[in-house]
Design an enzyme around this catalytic site. Structure first.
Site, PDB file in Angstrom:
ATOM      1  N   ASP A  34       0.803  -1.220   0.000  1.00 51.37           N
ATOM      2  CA  ASP A  34       0.000   0.000   0.000  1.00 51.37           C
ATOM      3  C   ASP A  34       0.840   1.277   0.000  1.00 51.37           C
ATOM      4  O   ASP A  34       0.571   2.201  -0.779  1.00 51.37           O
ATOM      5  CB  ASP A  34      -0.948   0.019   1.200  1.00 51.37           C
TER       6      ASP A  34
ATOM      7  N   ASP B  96      -2.279   5.806  -3.046  1.00 54.01           N
ATOM      8  CA  ASP B  96      -1.738   4.590  -2.463  1.00 54.01           C
ATOM      9  C   ASP B  96      -1.012   3.843  -3.565  1.00 54.01           C
ATOM     10  O   ASP B  96      -1.521   3.734  -4.701  1.00 54.01           O
ATOM     11  CB  ASP B  96      -2.847   3.708  -1.901  1.00 54.01           C
TER      12      ASP B  96
ATOM     13  N   HIS C 187      -7.437   0.420  -4.223  1.00 56.18           N
ATOM     14  CA  HIS C 187      -6.402  -0.555  -4.579  1.00 56.18           C
ATOM     15  C   HIS C 187      -6.848  -1.408  -5.768  1.00 56.18           C
ATOM     16  O   HIS C 187      -7.882  -2.067  -5.732  1.00 56.18           O
ATOM     17  CB  HIS C 187      -5.996  -1.417  -3.388  1.00 56.18           C
TER      18      HIS C 187
ATOM     19  N   ASP D 180      -5.539  -4.081  -7.143  1.00 51.59           N
ATOM     20  CA  ASP D 180      -5.198  -5.497  -7.279  1.00 51.59           C
ATOM     21  C   ASP D 180      -6.329  -6.463  -6.935  1.00 51.59           C
ATOM     22  O   ASP D 180      -6.108  -7.676  -6.855  1.00 51.59           O
ATOM     23  CB  ASP D 180      -3.922  -5.848  -6.495  1.00 51.59           C
TER      24      ASP D 180
ATOM     25  N   CYS E  16      -1.150  -7.740  -1.457  1.00 48.59           N
ATOM     26  CA  CYS E  16      -1.097  -6.622  -0.508  1.00 48.59           C
ATOM     27  C   CYS E  16      -0.033  -6.835   0.562  1.00 48.59           C
ATOM     28  O   CYS E  16       0.639  -5.887   0.983  1.00 48.59           O
ATOM     29  CB  CYS E  16      -2.445  -6.458   0.181  1.00 48.59           C
TER      30      CYS E  16
END
Length: 367
Positions: A120, A199, A248, A250, A352
């Site tokens: 992150d 991020d 995020h 992903d 992550c």
């Protein structure tokens, strides 16, 4: 900065998500704190029928229960064992007490967050570590746990830079924020364009092409800062997420190998992907198996996509996600199942929970 000095011997070297992984940082659970009630957290957690999440947010930041940390640690130990068994060097951040409150001249928070998810706050591009200007106030000092490692990498030849540290004033956040559903118009996010924030986990790397998204923590200014910083050797592309909780990339889009990208059919417009992916095989992720985490459900079920590539074939995937495991095999990959659901309450899965420091490969274009 433009260009990448290939003559410098560096312990940091990672241009994409799939070159053979040689060294990785894996997060820590010690002193992890449950999220507080700041505006970002209120709007990025998945909807739940349980009142537990709201109750926790209102407490203003408290330690995770010891039994949850113990269960997650078992998963983390198993994951680390797999990585080391596959020949990967595993590095760990320092233990930092995130229970300590802190403040700036303009705001204060009851606690920090954790060092559970190094993906992150940091982006590795080539031989450079980039510290992200995160919008979450509780993560303002999160990089402290990684200082020892980064100083070592720097002394051994790595590049190391931090984006301008944001002020995180109230002007950065839409105080009157109301969630919106996806439409042809832009989804409204919590962060404004007051200053650059992002991020690092809102970006994935495909050599000379990086793919990112705007979200509740990443604004257009942050994307533009990264674009200018990387210079002419890289192109930063942006996708639009259909998720009203977008944060995020992903769990939305994951490059797995040259010419193969995994996409979330619920959150991605398959007909409007970046031009750099136009000749790639689009692998549509199967619907995830619902997590057994019933109460403290802090991340999306699409954590099934949050896999870690060890090379172009080997991929670590949650062991209960049989549809994903089967699909990966059919697509020519070699899945390595690993139990990890007890780590989910700490806001991440395999991708992550890691930061790939060194992969064996060079800068090239895959478009």
């Amino acid at each position: 900065m433009s260009g990448d000095d290939s003559t410098v011997h560096s312990p940091v070297n990672s241009y994409n998500e799939w070159d053979p992984l040689e060294e990785v940082i894996v997060g820590r659970l010690e002193y992890a704190m449950l999220p507080d009630a700041q505006i970002i957290n209120k709007h990025t957690f998945p909807s739940s029928e349980s009142s537990l999440i709201q109750d926790i947010l209102e407490l203003g930041g408290v330690p995770y229960p010891p039994e949850m940390i113990q269960a997650a640690q078992k998963c983390l130990d198993r994951f680390i064992h797999i990585l080391e068994s596959e020949g990967v060097v595993v590095r760990r951040p320092d233990i930092v007490d995130y229970e300590v409150p802190f403040r700036t001249p303009d705001w204060k928070v009851p606690t920090g967050a954790s060092a559970t998810n190094p993906r992150d706050p940091f982006l590795v591009v080539g031989k450079e570590i980039i510290e992200a200007p995160m919008a979450d106030r509780s993560r303002f000092f999160e990089a402290s746990a990684y200082r020892s490692l980064f100083k070592e990498y720097f002394q051994r030849g790595a590049k190391w830079v931090a984006a301008p540290r944001p002020q995180l004033l109230d002007a950065l956040y839409h105080g009157d924020f109301v969630p919106s559903k996806y439409s042809d118009d832009e989804i409204r996010f919590v962060v404004t364009e007051f200053e650059p924030t992002f991020d690092a986990a809102d970006f994935v790397r495909c050599g000379r092409d990086l793919i990112g998204q705007k979200s509740h923590v990443t604004n257009e200014s942050g994307i533009e800062w990264l674009r200018r910083h990387l210079g002419e050797d890289y192109q930063v592309h942006v996708i639009k997420s259909r998720s009203p909780q977008a944060m995020h990339i992903d769990t939305t889009l994951m490059p797995l190998a040259p010419g193969k990208v995994l996409v979330n059919p619920d959150w991605v417009d398959l007909e409007n992907l970046p031009t750099c992916l136009q000749d790639w095989d689009i692998l549509v992720a199967p619907q995830p198996v619902p997590s057994e985490q019933k109460e403290l459900r802090l991340i999306s079920s699409w954590a099934s996509m949050n896999v870690l590539m060890l090379d172009e074939k080997r991929v670590v995937v949650e062991h209960r996600q049989e549809p994903m495991i089967n699909a990966l095999r059919e697509w020519g990959f070699e899945p390595i199942p690993c139990p990890f659901e007890d780590y989910y309450p700490f806001l991440g899965s395999f991708h992550c929970a890691t930061l790939d420091v060194r992969r064996r490969g060079d800068l090239r274009s895959y478009a």
